[in-house]
Write a protein that holds these residues in place. Structure first.
Motif, short mmCIF file in Angstrom:
data_model
loop_
_atom_site.label_atom_id
_atom_site.label_comp_id
_atom_site.label_asym_id
_atom_site.label_seq_id
_atom_site.Cartn_x
_atom_site.Cartn_y
_atom_site.Cartn_z
N TYR A 17 0.84 -1.11 -0.02
CA TYR A 17 0.06 0.03 -0.02
C TYR A 17 0.82 1.12 -0.02
CZ TYR A 17 -3.52 3.59 1.26
OH TYR A 17 -4.21 4.56 1.51
N THR B 152 0.45 3.94 -3.12
CA THR B 152 -0.06 5.32 -2.74
C THR B 152 1.04 6.31 -3.48
OG1 THR B 152 1.07 5.42 -0.63
CG2 THR B 152 -1.15 4.89 -0.78
N ALA C 252 -5.44 -4.18 6.86
CA ALA C 252 -5.53 -2.48 6.34
C ALA C 252 -6.05 -1.72 7.51
CB ALA C 252 -6.47 -2.52 5.31
N LEU D 15 -8.10 1.53 8.89
CA LEU D 15 -9.01 2.37 8.59
C LEU D 15 -8.28 3.77 8.28
CD1 LEU D 15 -11.97 3.46 7.75
CD2 LEU D 15 -12.28 3.74 10.15
N THR E 135 -5.82 4.14 5.37
CA THR E 135 -6.37 4.18 4.03
C THR E 135 -7.64 5.20 3.75
OG1 THR E 135 -8.04 2.36 4.52
CG2 THR E 135 -5.76 1.70 3.85
N ILE E 136 -8.15 5.94 4.85
CA ILE E 136 -9.14 6.64 4.39
C ILE E 136 -9.16 7.80 3.73
CG2 ILE E 136 -8.73 8.22 6.53
CD1 ILE E 136 -11.96 8.13 7.10
N ASP F 42 -6.85 7.61 0.84
CA ASP F 42 -6.71 6.91 -0.33
C ASP F 42 -7.08 5.78 -0.12
OD1 ASP F 42 -5.84 6.71 -2.88
OD2 ASP F 42 -3.59 7.01 -2.57
N PRO F 43 -8.19 5.26 -0.44
CA PRO F 43 -8.89 3.97 -0.12
C PRO F 43 -8.46 3.05 -1.15
CG PRO F 43 -10.70 5.39 -0.91
CD PRO F 43 -9.50 6.19 -0.40
N ILE F 44 -8.49 1.73 -0.98
CA ILE F 44 -8.22 0.59 -1.58
C ILE F 44 -9.67 0.39 -2.41
CG2 ILE F 44 -6.46 -0.38 -0.44
CD1 ILE F 44 -8.65 -2.46 0.34
N MET G 135 -15.60 2.11 -2.14
CA MET G 135 -14.98 0.70 -1.84
C MET G 135 -15.89 -0.36 -1.83
SD MET G 135 -11.93 -0.06 1.26
CE MET G 135 -13.21 0.20 2.34
#
Length: 549
Positions: free
Chosen positions: A331, A335, A361, A363, A366-367, A369-371, A429
């Motif tokens: 990740y 990014t 993961a 939260l 990744t919030i 730049d979410p997967i 997502m």
């Protein structure tokens, strides 16, 4: 009486068909628990000095109760085959002619005798200690000390001698199997393959499951033959326990190997968390590679030699640590890439892999730049996110196929697909749980001992026997046994997930649009036939031999 009732209840169906061996073992264990409960009740009655019936009334009542219990046991043994066939019917298995009641009774008796001897040995140790302690402390305190000392002794022997010895033997055995170089899977020579002479990961460092993952899977030619369109060679990266000493080092090695193979230039990138042994379900990965015409890169990392139950019992932190390390490395690099030129990033895991993938993961990480999403199949009952979503499902939706809010974030699927319409809008997502109602690894719960589970209420799942009933304590033990044999079911039931069911799940998660309904149906037919042919082949060679991990 309680032993007979528990024995009879254990003959009723749960989620997985049983052989006479497993049926006898669970029935004998349940008889022992009922017998223990009756003894505890009798002891408590005496201890409280409550009035007792006369000897004549007691003997008469005992004779009547014994006759009634015998009738109950005979009736339930007579119906045992019918109950087993009710499970086999929903799983499309041939019915059994008999449940082998005599064999069941013999195995149950042997199981009960073993448990009884252990209990008597425990009582003997407690009385011996209490007798010696009674010389210096009051009688009742001595009795408590005796019970505690016997419990400590038995626990010490079980954990430090029996369990530890068994663990060391199993660990050594699994380690040797993992190192086995199978001649039917030679080292790849193409430089773009993991384990090739040009690879950063040596072929011998992949482990048996890693070599199986790299060597299997469809080629670009095979994909094109099915789809009728141009295809690319899928990228598969795997790092075994021999790749590096720490999870962080193995994760960095996996990232470097993925970059070497230009995995970040593919349309779809999947971070896979394997099961305990390192096994990755070919039904899942082959399917997504077909759907995206080979334009897929997948990366995985081994965290244990042991199978999933042993790994979870003895090394519970290893899987979460490895999943977290791999995701963080992938990740963090992902990014840094331009958003319009990087692949869509997904998570996947089956069984213990699903539970550990949930933990990979964060939260707040990744919030911003979410997967793109995740597909988790057969998530174990201890999976935190799965359990929270299921508990907070929409009112009226069944526990075995929940609906969560408006379905924009998470959806559940089974053999019949989702309950949410396929054209319902998604959020940024997409998370899909693929689960079967007959999967005890997903639906077991300790509270089943005293409370009927929600998934037993009507309507039930399509693969659950209509004859299934809840019984205190017994149902929990039955489901515990079902967990142990959940990977022995036909494909598409229990804990064995079929490729045709993965098709709908991956279509939803990865937003596949370039397949018609007819083409998807043909793909399902092809994958189902190939998977079942492989599963029926040589047990030592076929990719489904270690299904469930």
């Amino acid at each position: 009486m309680l032993g007979a009732l528990f024995f009879a209840a254990a003959l009723t169906p749960t989620l997985i068909p049983r052989s006479y061996l497993t049926q006898g073992a669970i029935a004998g264990a349940c008889f022992g628990i009922g017998y223990l409960a009756g003894n505890v009740w009798r002891w408590l009655w005496h201890y409280l000095e409550l009035p007792e019936p006369s000897a004549r009334l007691r003997s008469t009542a005992n004779a009547l109760v014994a006759a009634a219990c015998l009738l109950v046991v005979i009736l339930f043994l007579w119906r045992a085959a019918e109950w087993q066939n009710s499970i086999r019917a929903v799983m499309k298995l041939a019915p059994v002619e008999t449940a082998h009641p005599l064999k069941v009774c013999v195995i149950a008796l042997m199981t009960f005798v073993i448990l009884l001897l252990l209990a008597r040995l425990f009582a003997l140790a407690a009385r011996f200690t209490a007798a010696r302690t009674r010389r210096v402390v009051p009688r009742r305190i001595a009795n408590v000390i005796g019970v505690l000392a016997a419990g400590l002794l038995f626990w010490s022997i079980a954990s430090n001698v029996l369990i530890r010895t068994a663990f060391n033997a199993l660990d050594s055995s699994f380690r040797e199997v993992d190192a086995l170089l199978e001649p039917e899977r030679p080292q790849p020579t193409a430089p773009e393959r993991t384990g090739s002479p040009a690879s950063l990961v040596k072929w011998t460092q992949l482990g048996r499951m890693g070599r199986r993952f790299i060597a299997s899977g469809p080629t670009a030619t095979e994909i094109s033959a099915v789809t009728g369109r141009p295809a690319r060679e899928p990228v598969r990266v795997y790092v075994g326990l021999g790749g590096a000493k720490t999870a962080q080092a193995r994760a960095r090695l996996a990232l470097d190997e993925l970059k070497r193979q230009h995995g970040f230039e593919r349309e779809t990138l999947i971070v896979v968390t394997p099961t305990g042994t390192g096994w990755i379900d070919p039904a899942a990965m082959d399917t997504v590679e077909y759907l995206h015409h080979g334009d897929v890169a997948s990366v995985a990392m081994q965290y244990s030699y042991l199978n999933s139950p042993l790994s979870l019992l003895f090394q519970p932190e290893f899987g979460a640590e490895a999943a977290r390390a791999l995701f963080s490395e992938i990740y963090s690099y992902w990014t840094t890439l331009p958003k319009d030129r990087r692949p869509r990033l997904y998570l996947h895991g089956l069984s213990l892999g699903a539970m550990n993938s949930e933990k990979s993961a964060e939260l707040f990480e990744t919030i911003g730049d979410p997967i793109a999403g995740a597909l988790w199949s057969g998530a174990p009952f201890e999976s935190r996110i799965w359990r929270s979503i299921t508990a907070n499902r929409n009112p009226g939706s069944p526990a075995w196929l929940p609906e969560f809010r408006d379905g924009r974030f998470v959806r559940f699927m089974n053999q019949n697909g989702p309950t949410v319409p396929a054209d319902a809008p998604w959020g940024p997502m997409r998370v899909v749980y693929l689960q079967y109602a007959s999967d005890a690894i997903t639906f077991f719960a300790y509270r089943d001992a005293y409370q009927a589970p929600d998934w037993m209420t009507v309507p039930r799942g399509p693969d659950v026997s209509p004859e299934l009933r809840w019984y205190p304590v017994v149902t929990m033990l039955q489901l515990a046994l079902d967990m142990a044999v959940a990977t022995n079911t036909p494909m598409g039931f229990g804990h064995v997930y079929a490729p045709e069911h993965y098709v709908d799940a991956w279509v939803a998660v990865t937003d596949v649009h370039d397949w018609s309904a007819d083409a998807l149906a043909q793909l399902k037919t092809h994958l189902a036939a190939a998977a079942r042919k492989a599963a029926e082949g040589n047990v030592a060679e076929e990719p489904y031999a270690d299904r469930g991990g």
